[in-house]
Design an enzyme around this catalytic site. Structure first.
Site, PDB file in Angstrom:
ATOM      1  N   HIS A 295     -83.129  65.967 -20.197  1.00  0.00           N
ATOM      2  CA  HIS A 295     -81.881  66.695 -20.451  1.00  0.00           C
ATOM      3  C   HIS A 295     -81.407  66.594 -21.895  1.00  0.00           C
ATOM      4  O   HIS A 295     -80.517  67.318 -22.310  1.00  0.00           O
ATOM      5  CB  HIS A 295     -80.787  66.192 -19.502  1.00  0.00           C
TER       6      HIS A 295
ATOM      7  N   LYS B 295     -71.455  64.459 -30.207  1.00  0.00           N
ATOM      8  CA  LYS B 295     -70.753  65.714 -29.913  1.00  0.00           C
ATOM      9  C   LYS B 295     -70.015  66.276 -31.135  1.00  0.00           C
ATOM     10  O   LYS B 295     -69.443  67.357 -31.088  1.00  0.00           O
ATOM     11  CB  LYS B 295     -69.763  65.523 -28.754  1.00  0.00           C
TER      12      LYS B 295
ATOM     13  N   TYR C 206    -125.695  74.449 -25.621  1.00  0.00           N
ATOM     14  CA  TYR C 206    -126.782  73.681 -26.237  1.00  0.00           C
ATOM     15  C   TYR C 206    -126.392  72.208 -26.461  1.00  0.00           C
ATOM     16  O   TYR C 206    -126.787  71.329 -25.693  1.00  0.00           O
ATOM     17  CB  TYR C 206    -127.233  74.353 -27.538  1.00  0.00           C
TER      18      TYR C 206
ATOM     19  N   ASP D  26     -77.385  68.291 -29.384  1.00  0.00           N
ATOM     20  CA  ASP D  26     -77.124  68.341 -27.945  1.00  0.00           C
ATOM     21  C   ASP D  26     -78.324  68.971 -27.253  1.00  0.00           C
ATOM     22  O   ASP D  26     -78.815  70.008 -27.713  1.00  0.00           O
ATOM     23  CB  ASP D  26     -75.873  69.198 -27.696  1.00  0.00           C
TER      24      ASP D  26
ATOM     25  N   VAL E 165     -70.911  73.084 -21.536  1.00  0.00           N
ATOM     26  CA  VAL E 165     -69.524  73.526 -21.747  1.00  0.00           C
ATOM     27  C   VAL E 165     -69.504  74.931 -22.357  1.00  0.00           C
ATOM     28  O   VAL E 165     -68.733  75.794 -21.935  1.00  0.00           O
ATOM     29  CB  VAL E 165     -68.769  72.506 -22.645  1.00  0.00           C
TER      30      VAL E 165
HETATM   31  P1  ADQ Z   1     -73.635  65.989 -21.345  1.00  0.00           P
HETATM   32  O1  ADQ Z   1     -73.902  65.273 -22.613  1.00  0.00           O
HETATM   33  O2  ADQ Z   1     -72.773  65.311 -20.398  1.00  0.00           O
HETATM   34  O3  ADQ Z   1     -74.997  66.357 -20.603  1.00  0.00           O
HETATM   35  P2  ADQ Z   1     -72.725  68.884 -21.265  1.00  0.00           P
HETATM   36  O4  ADQ Z   1     -73.953  69.674 -21.094  1.00  0.00           O
HETATM   37  O5  ADQ Z   1     -71.748  69.560 -22.141  1.00  0.00           O
HETATM   38  O6  ADQ Z   1     -73.004  67.423 -21.843  1.00  0.00           O
HETATM   39  O7  ADQ Z   1     -72.056  68.667 -19.871  1.00  0.00           O
HETATM   40  C1  ADQ Z   1     -70.777  68.141 -19.705  1.00  0.00           C
HETATM   41  C2  ADQ Z   1     -70.290  68.467 -18.306  1.00  0.00           C
HETATM   42  O8  ADQ Z   1     -69.157  67.669 -18.026  1.00  0.00           O
HETATM   43  C3  ADQ Z   1     -69.901  69.917 -18.165  1.00  0.00           C
HETATM   44  O9  ADQ Z   1     -70.403  70.443 -16.978  1.00  0.00           O
HETATM   45  C4  ADQ Z   1     -68.380  69.893 -18.138  1.00  0.00           C
HETATM   46  O10 ADQ Z   1     -67.816  70.821 -17.278  1.00  0.00           O
HETATM   47  C5  ADQ Z   1     -68.051  68.480 -17.660  1.00  0.00           C
HETATM   48  N1  ADQ Z   1     -66.856  68.002 -18.360  1.00  0.00           N
HETATM   49  C6  ADQ Z   1     -66.726  67.846 -19.673  1.00  0.00           C
HETATM   50  N2  ADQ Z   1     -65.484  67.422 -19.958  1.00  0.00           N
HETATM   51  C7  ADQ Z   1     -64.822  67.308 -18.805  1.00  0.00           C
HETATM   52  C8  ADQ Z   1     -63.487  66.875 -18.448  1.00  0.00           C
HETATM   53  N3  ADQ Z   1     -62.579  66.477 -19.317  1.00  0.00           N
HETATM   54  N4  ADQ Z   1     -63.197  66.842 -17.158  1.00  0.00           N
HETATM   55  C9  ADQ Z   1     -64.099  67.237 -16.244  1.00  0.00           C
HETATM   56  N5  ADQ Z   1     -65.325  67.639 -16.512  1.00  0.00           N
HETATM   57  C10 ADQ Z   1     -65.691  67.666 -17.778  1.00  0.00           C
HETATM   58  C11 ADQ Z   1     -76.406  66.113 -20.772  1.00  0.00           C
HETATM   59  C12 ADQ Z   1     -76.968  66.496 -22.141  1.00  0.00           C
HETATM   60  C13 ADQ Z   1     -76.634  67.939 -22.442  1.00  0.00           C
HETATM   61  C14 ADQ Z   1     -77.163  68.846 -21.339  1.00  0.00           C
HETATM   62  C15 ADQ Z   1     -76.759  68.339 -19.966  1.00  0.00           C
HETATM   63  C16 ADQ Z   1     -77.470  69.102 -18.866  1.00  0.00           C
HETATM   64  O11 ADQ Z   1     -76.442  65.648 -23.145  1.00  0.00           O
HETATM   65  O12 ADQ Z   1     -77.190  68.328 -23.684  1.00  0.00           O
HETATM   66  O13 ADQ Z   1     -76.627  70.138 -21.516  1.00  0.00           O
HETATM   67  O14 ADQ Z   1     -77.054  66.972 -19.812  1.00  0.00           O
HETATM   68  O15 ADQ Z   1     -78.842  69.041 -19.023  1.00  0.00           O
END
Ligand code: ADQ
Length: 752
Positions: free
Chosen positions: A179, A294, A515, A388, A393
């Site tokens: 991921h 981030k 060969y 990332d 998001v």
């Molecule tokens: P993350 O680093 O956790 O994931 P991201 O892909 O942005 O990063 O996912 C964050 C998730 O958490 C999103 O689904 C979002 O909705 C939720 N979230 C964020 N802030 C929140 C809040 N305040 N309250 C509730 N929910 C919140 C890792 C990798 C990423 C990759 C994903 C999936 O680091 O690069 O995209 O896995 O493979």
């Protein structure tokens, strides 16, 4: 291993976290939903996948429940996890948590793979605990996994698990998905030599390894090439006993879930509640887990620059910054949090007014409806990770824009920037660029917003998380037959008798032979691997038989073949198929080919020749070969890995192919191979007997185009598409002699 079996296809998901986390307070156990991208994505996946796959799926999720659980509570956690979450918890100790999770995962791999090498720690006790926990997962899986299960392992916490599992249960189908980004070789090599090898070998235990982008897949293959030197064909890694497929499969989101929620009464009510105190200021939103990767600090600085350079926006824009607590207790994370809170305070103090606060900062997790309300009410989403894997998001924001307005500003360092190309793409390291993008976003006309979002929504609707998972799993299921056929059976006496009998009763036979390595053993220099008088005699007799058409397919140039075999009644193929010559005809090129690229590559090959003394370059008309058979073995091998990697990168834009042979690295025209050359003969006649023998990867192209009834034989014990195998050139000579002996009987019966 468990051995009961059901009619459905069971998928075992293994990841660090389960879809829930437990909290232990005063002897009470509470279950709550897990935050974070992987858990969120997989949860949506499980919800959305039923009914989509072509087979009936059944799931079990294996992972850590997010806290250490005391012995007396384990049984209770286990049965609730099973019943309510289809989960099987892996219990880890406090030491595991410290050295494995906080340690190796989050202080070594996470910073390194996100290009923060200065943050990475290389601590032996972290590594040992990482190995231990991966073994604990393996032992847990072995207790529950069944022979026909499909195991899907997730993420950087479990990179050793595929190989551990493969060794204990060789027939199980295993997929692995990373991921986070996979870094380039120069970063990955910072890991100590043993760790980096074990991690790559660990991953290669899977049948399929998936990444979010082509770049990550390419970097992984580059590291395998440079560090392990395993042969590769396109995106396949050819191991001794198996082939591993490497693929880019970007993860999507549950689009409809966000889109529908954004129109729901509950979310609309939340929006009204949040918007009221903000008046009619424009809203910029950012949402992430708290993590230095981030780019939260840079983002704040970009916002500050906007307010400095464009004072007209003061009082008219509010930045809503939502940060989810993450990995508490790790110093880098704590440090960043303090820094960011100071910065928020400073910016608010510097620009704020009694009736306006530039930044509203929240350090907490919010429920789904609140999150969607924030997406739906914000004019701009500012997503600026310094690195990332994907970033969900950004996708969730676009999916929540039901009227298609809104502007996404997205970092080019996020995997999602490869798909969301209609966003404003920025370099997150540059505060001026962020400020300019904000200025552009705040002023963007409505019709342009709609146009950009429409195209991004179309992509997201199509590439959902359900489709991501289905494609991945189907890919593994589809690989099954080729994996089973990876090893040919020996040409035992019974099969040999069958072959000879078939030969004897056939009238139109095609015999295609490689060969070097097939008819003669390799010699230190190619000119020394001369055919013996006896071999020439055998080839002559086989070729002269009117029932036979014999072709020699070689990587050698046509001059060498002409010199040794020109007088025989046989067809010849030189340079792996670039040149062909039928008996009694002249040589011709198989298709128009170029050779101008050779001069560009010479200096590179030359530099490797200097590095591995006694290696040398062979030039043919349409290919060049770097030979290292007589070079020092270790040096030659290391140089070959690097050279292959360099050549693949340097020839990316020209139509050539880099092929690792037996102690050789060869560059030749793409699309020219023994398969194409074989077809020249295969299509010539209605053959009732076909025999093809070869020892090398280049001969696989020939095996691939053969009809199923053909006798294909690979010399040596390597994975192959051939039906049979023989040990070496001596066995091949013997087989050919037996066929020739049969000819006497033929003549005899013809006279009778
Ligand atoms: P993350 O680093 O956790 O994931 P991201 O892909 O942005 O990063 O996912 C964050 C998730 O958490 C999103 O689904 C979002 O909705 C939720 N979230 C964020 N802030 C929140 C809040 N305040 N309250 C509730 N929910 C919140 C890792 C990798 C990423 C990759 C994903 C999936 O680091 O690069 O995209 O896995 O493979």
């Amino acid at each position: 291993m468990a051995n009961e079996s059901h009619g459905t296809q069971r998928i075992i998901v293994a990841s660090n976290r389960l879809p829930f986390a437990i909290e232990q307070t005063d002897g009470r156990i509470d279950f709550r939903n897990s935050p974070g991208g992987v858990a969120t994505g997989l949860k949506s996946l499980l919800d959305s996948m039923l009914g989509v796959l072509p087979f009936e799926p059944d799931y079990l999720w294996v992972g850590w429940p997010g806290a250490t659980v005391s012995d007396e509570h384990r049984e209770q956690v286990q049965s609730r996890a099973r019943l309510e979450f289809r989960s099987h918890p892996v219990f880890l100790s406090a030491e595991d948590f410290e050295n494995f999770y906080q340690g190796f995962c989050n202080k070594t791999i996470w910073p390194l793979f996100h290009y923060f090498p200065a943050n990475a720690e290389y601590d032996e006790s972290y590594w040992r605990q990482y190995e231990r926990v991966n073994k604990v997962y393996c032992d847990t899986l072995l207790k529950i996994v069944r022979q026909d299960d499909l195991v899907w392992i997730h993420d950087y916490h479990l990179m050793l698990l595929p190989d551990l599992l493969r060794k204990a249960a060789p027939k199980i189908r295993i997929g692995f998905f990373l991921h986070i980004p996979f870094p380039q070789f120069e970063i990955f090599r910072l890991l100590p030599a043993l760790w980096r090898r074990e991690i790559l070998d660990g991953l290669l235990g899977a049948d399929l390894i998936g990444f979010h982008t082509h770049d990550y897949a390419k970097y992984f293959l580059g590291c395998v090439q440079r560090i392990l030197g395993y042969k590769q064909k396109f995106a396949d890694v050819m191991l001794d006993r198996r082939t591993v497929k490497v693929a880019a499969c970007p993860m999507g989101i549950d689009f409809q879930k966000f889109y529908d929620a954004a129109r729901s009464a509950e979310v609309l009510k939340e929006i009204a509640k949040f918007k009221e105190p903000l008046g009619d200021t424009k809203i910029i939103l950012s949402v992430d887990r708290q993590d230095y990767s981030k780019g939260i600090i840079h983002r704040l600085q970009g916002f500050e620059t906007l307010l400095e350079k464009h004072p007209e926006w003061r009082g008219k824009v509010t930045f809503l910054m939502l940060v989810v607590p993450s990995r508490i207790g790790i110093q880098d994370y704590e440090g960043t949090k303090n820094h960011l809170e100071e910065l928020v305070g400073r910016i608010n103090g510097k620009f704020g007014a009694i009736n306006w606060s530039p930044i509203i900062y929240q350090y907490r997790s919010v429920p789904f409806e609140t999150l969607v309300a924030l997406y739906a009410m914000s004019d701009v989403a500012l997503v600026t990770p310094l690195r990332d894997g994907m970033n969900l998001v950004a996708k969730e924001y676009i999916a929540s824009r039901t009227d298609k307005t809104g502007v996404l500003i997205l970092s080019e360092m996020a995997g999602s920037a490869k798909e969301l190309t209609d966003a404003i793409i920025i370099n997150p390291n540059h505060r001026e660029e962020i400020a300019e993008a904000l200025e552009q976003a705040l002023a963007m006309p409505r019709h342009e917003q709609i146009e950009r979002n429409r195209s991004m929504q179309t992509k997201l609707r199509r590439h959902t998380v359900g489709r991501w998972a289905t494609t991945f799993l189907e890919e593994i299921v589809a690989m099954e037959p080729s994996r089973e056929g990876a090893y040919a059976k020996p040409l035992d006496p019974a099969s040999q008798t069958g072959l000879i009998q078939h030969y004897d009763r056939s009238l139109n036979r095609l015999l295609m032979l490689d060969y070097d390595g097939t008819l003669v053993p390799f010699a230190n220099y190619p000119q020394l691997a001369k055919p013996s008088r006896q071999l020439l005699n055998s080839l002559h007799r086989l070729g002269a038989n009117p029932r036979n058409e014999l072709v020699l397919l070689s990587g050698r140039d046509k001059a060498a073949l002409e010199n040794w075999f020109g007088a025989l009644p046989i067809g010849l193929v030189a340079e792996h198929g670039a040149w062909i010559k039928e008996y009694q005809q002249s040589w011709h090129i198989i298709k128009p080919l170029r050779a101008d690229w050779k001069t560009t590559l010479f200096p590179i090959l030359q530099s490797y020749t200097d590095r591995a003394p006694a290696s040398w370059i062979e030039e043919k008309e349409f290919s060049v070969v770097w030979h290292y058979r007589v070079a020092d073995e270790e040096r030659g091998m290391l140089a070959a890995r690097e050279l292959t990697d360099d050549l693949i990168a340097l020839t990316a834009n020209i139509d050539v192919q880099v092929v690792q042979g037996n102690k050789t690295v060869e560059v030749r025209n793409a699309g020219v191979h023994k398969g194409l050359a074989s077809q020249n003969w295969l299509l010539k006649n209605l053959w009732d007997f076909i025999l093809a023998i070869g020892d090398d990867l280049t001969d696989e192209d020939m095996f691939t185009v053969l009809p199923g009834r053909a006798y294909s034989i690979r010399v040596g014990n390597r994975p192959t598409r051939a039906r049979f195998r023989l040990r070496g050139p001596d066995d091949v000579s013997q087989l050919l002699e037996t066929l020739i002996d049969g000819e006497c009987i033929e003549k005899f019966s013809a006279h009778a």
